[in-house]
Design a protein around this motif. Structure first.
Motif: not given
Length: 448
Positions: A215-223, A225-234, A359-369
Motif C-alpha cells: 500500500a502506497s497511499v498519499v495522506p489525505p492532507l497532502r491530496d 484535490r481532496f482537501v478542496a472537496a472537503m473544505a467545500a463540503n464544510g 472518509l474520516a478526513f472528509f467528515n472534518l468539514g461536516f464536523s467543523a460546520a
C-alpha cells in the motif's frame, strides 16, 4: 399480475436491496431514535441535575467537540487497519457505556472528561458507518443505502424528540435519566445488528492479476484535490446550521410570522427528507453527476438565502410566511442534493486502501460546520440583519467552485518530445507484407 402482487413488488422495491443494506438502514433508525431522545433532554438534565451552569455546559461541549474533531482521522486509520466493522463494534459499545456514565456526572470537571471520552467515538461513528457501507455495498445501491440512512435518521430523530416530550413535561429527574438509558439501550441493539454483518478485514490493494501489492497511499492532507472537496463540503453543510439553529431564532426574532410557523417549517423539511432522499440518490451515481448536483445545490442555497432575507424586510405576516416556506423548500431540495453528492464525491476520491482515513478526513468539514456554523451565521445575521443572508448567499457558489477544483478530472501531462503510450487494447494495422490471418476452428465456432 394481481393487484396484491403489484403492491408487494412496490413495497419490496422501496426497501434496501441487500441484507447488509437493510441491516445498516435499520441501525440508522434505532440509533437516531435513541440519540433524539438524549438530545431533546440532555441540556436541561445537566443544568438542572448535573451541577452545571449553561456557560459550563457550552464550554464543556466545545472542548469535547475539539477533541472529537482531532481524533476523527486516527479512528479512520484504525478502520483501515482492522476493518470498519470491528472498529464500529467497539465504538457503539463505548457509546452505550458513555451515555450511562453521563448519569454519574456531578460538576464541570467530570462532565468534560466524560464528554471528551464519548465524543471521540461520537465523531467517529458517521465516517466509520460510511466506510462500512463502502466495503459491503457497491454500485448504485451504495448511495441508495446512504440515502436510506439519512432518511431514517431524520425519522428516528423526530420520533425520539416526541418520546422525550414525556420527560420534558413531567420534569422529574427519573424521567430525564430514562432518556439516557434509552439511548444506551439503542446502541446495544445497534451492536447486535452490526455483529450480524459479514466480517470485513482491512482493505488490501491488488494488482491486475489479483495479487496483493504494498500500500502506497498519499495522506489525505497532502491530496490537495481532496482537501478542496472537503473544505467545500464544510461550507455547503452550513445549511444544517441554518435549519437547526438559525431558522427558529430568525422566525421568532426577525420576522412578523407567528412562532408556530417554526414547527410547520421543521415538519415540512422532515417529511420531504424522509420521502425524497432515496429518490434523489438515484440520479447521482458518478463523479460528474455529483459535481452537477453540488452546483445545483449551491444555486438553490443562494436563492434560499435571498428568500430568508425577504422574510425579514416585510411587515406582513402572510408575506413573511410565504417567503419563509419558499426558503425552506429551496433549502430542503439543496440539502438533499448536497447530501447525495457529498457521499459520491467522498467515495470516488477515497483510495480503497485508505478509505477509512479519507472518509474520516472528509467528515472534518461536516464536523467543523456543525461546531462553528451556528455561531458564525448567528454572528453574521446579528451584525447585518437581512443583508447577512445575502453575504451568506455568495459563499455557497464560491464553495461549489472550490468543489469543482477538487472533483474535476485529472489531466496527465505528456512530456515534450515523447510519444504517448500505445493503447494495449488497440488492434495494430496490418501491412501489405503481413499474411492475411486465417480463421481457426475456435474463431469459427465462436462466430457461429
Amino acid at each position: 399480475m394481481t393487484e396484491r402482487t403489484t403492491w408487494r413488488h412496490r413495497f419490496t422495491g422501496a426497501l434496501p436491496a441487500t441484507r447488509e443494506s437493510r441491516i445498516i438502514a435499520l441501525n440508522a433508525l434505532i440509533g437516531s431514535l435513541g440519540t433524539g431522545m438524549f438530545l431533546a433532554g440532555s441540556a436541561l438534565y445537566f443544568t438542572r441535575f448535573g451541577g452545571l451552569t449553561e456557560t459550563q455546559l457550552g464550554v464543556g461541549l466545545a472542548i469535547a467537540g475539539v477533541v472529537g474533531l482531532a481524533t476523527t482521522v486516527p479512528m479512520g486509520r484504525l478502520a483501515d487497519r482492522f476493518g470498519p466493522r470491528n472498529v464500529l463494534l467497539v465504538v457503539v459499545l463505548w457509546r452505550a457505556v458513555g451515555y450511562i456514565a453521563y448519569l454519574n456526572v456531578d460538576g464541570f470537571t467530570e462532565f468534560v472528561v466524560t464528554a471528551c471520552l464519548l465524543y471521540v467515538m461520537d465523531r467517529a461513528g458517521q465516517p466509520l458507518n460510511q466506510a462500512l457501507v463502502g466495503r459491503l455495498i457497491t454500485g448504485t445501491e451504495r448511495n441508495r443505502t446512504m440515502g436510506f440512512i439519512r432518511a431514517l435518521r431524520n425519522l428516528g430523530f423526530t420520533v425520539g424528540f416526541g418520546l422525550a416530550g414525556i420527560a420534558l413535561t413531567t420534569g422529574s429527574e427519573t424521567a430525564f435519566r430514562w432518556l439516557f438509558i434509552g439511548n444506551a439501550i439503542s446502541f446495544l441493539f445497534v451492536f447486535a445488528f452490526i455483529s450480524m454483518l459479514p466480517k470485513v478485514g482491512p482493505s488490501v490493494p491488488k494488482d491486475e492479476d489479483g495479487n496483493k501489492t504494498p500500500a502506497s497511499v498519499v495522506p489525505p492532507l497532502r491530496d490537495w484535490r481532496f482537501v478542496a472537496a472537503m473544505a467545500a463540503n464544510g461550507v455547503l453543510f452550513l445549511h444544517d446550521a441554518v435549519l437547526i439553529t438559525v431558522l427558529p431564532l430568525w422566525v421568532a426574532e426577525h420576522t412578523p410570522s407567528p412562532d408556530w410557523m417554526i414547527t410547520v417549517l421543521v415538519i415540512t423539511n422532515t417529511v420531504i427528507t424522509v420521502l425524497g432522499q432515496v429518490r434523489v440518490t438515484r440520479h447521482i451515481d458518478s463523479l460528474p453527476s455529483a459535481a452537477r448536483a453540488t452546483n445545483w445545490s449551491a444555486v438553490l442555497l443562494a436563492f434560499a438565502c435571498c428568500a430568508f432575507a425577504a422574510s425579514g424586510v416585510t411587515d406582513t405576516a402572510a408575506w413573511a410566511a410565504v417567503t419563509l416556506m419558499a426558503a425552506l423548500l429551496l433549502l430542503t431540495v439543496a440539502e438533499l442534493l448536497h447530501s447525495a453528492s457529498s457521499w459520491e464525491i467522498s467515495f470516488a476520491l477515497s483510495p480503497e486502501a485508505a478509505q477509512g482515513r479519507y472518509l474520516a478526513f472528509f467528515n472534518l468539514g461536516f464536523s467543523a460546520a456543525e461546531i462553528a456554523g451556528p455561531a458564525v451565521v448567528l454572528w453574521l445575521l446579528a451584525g447585518t440583519g437581512p443583508a447577512g443572508w445575502l453575504i451568506l448567499a455568495v459563499c455557497f457558489p464560491l464553495a461549489a467552485g472550490l468543489s469543482w477544483v477538487g472533483t474535476r478530472p485529472r489531466t496527465e501531462a505528456v512530456p515534450e518530445g515523447t510519444e504517448p503510450e500505445a493503447d494495449p487494447a488497440a488492434v495494430p494495422e496490418r501491412t501489405e507484407s503481413e499474411p492475411e490471418p486465417q480463421p481457426t476452428a475456435v474463431s469459427t465456432a465462436t462466430g457461429s
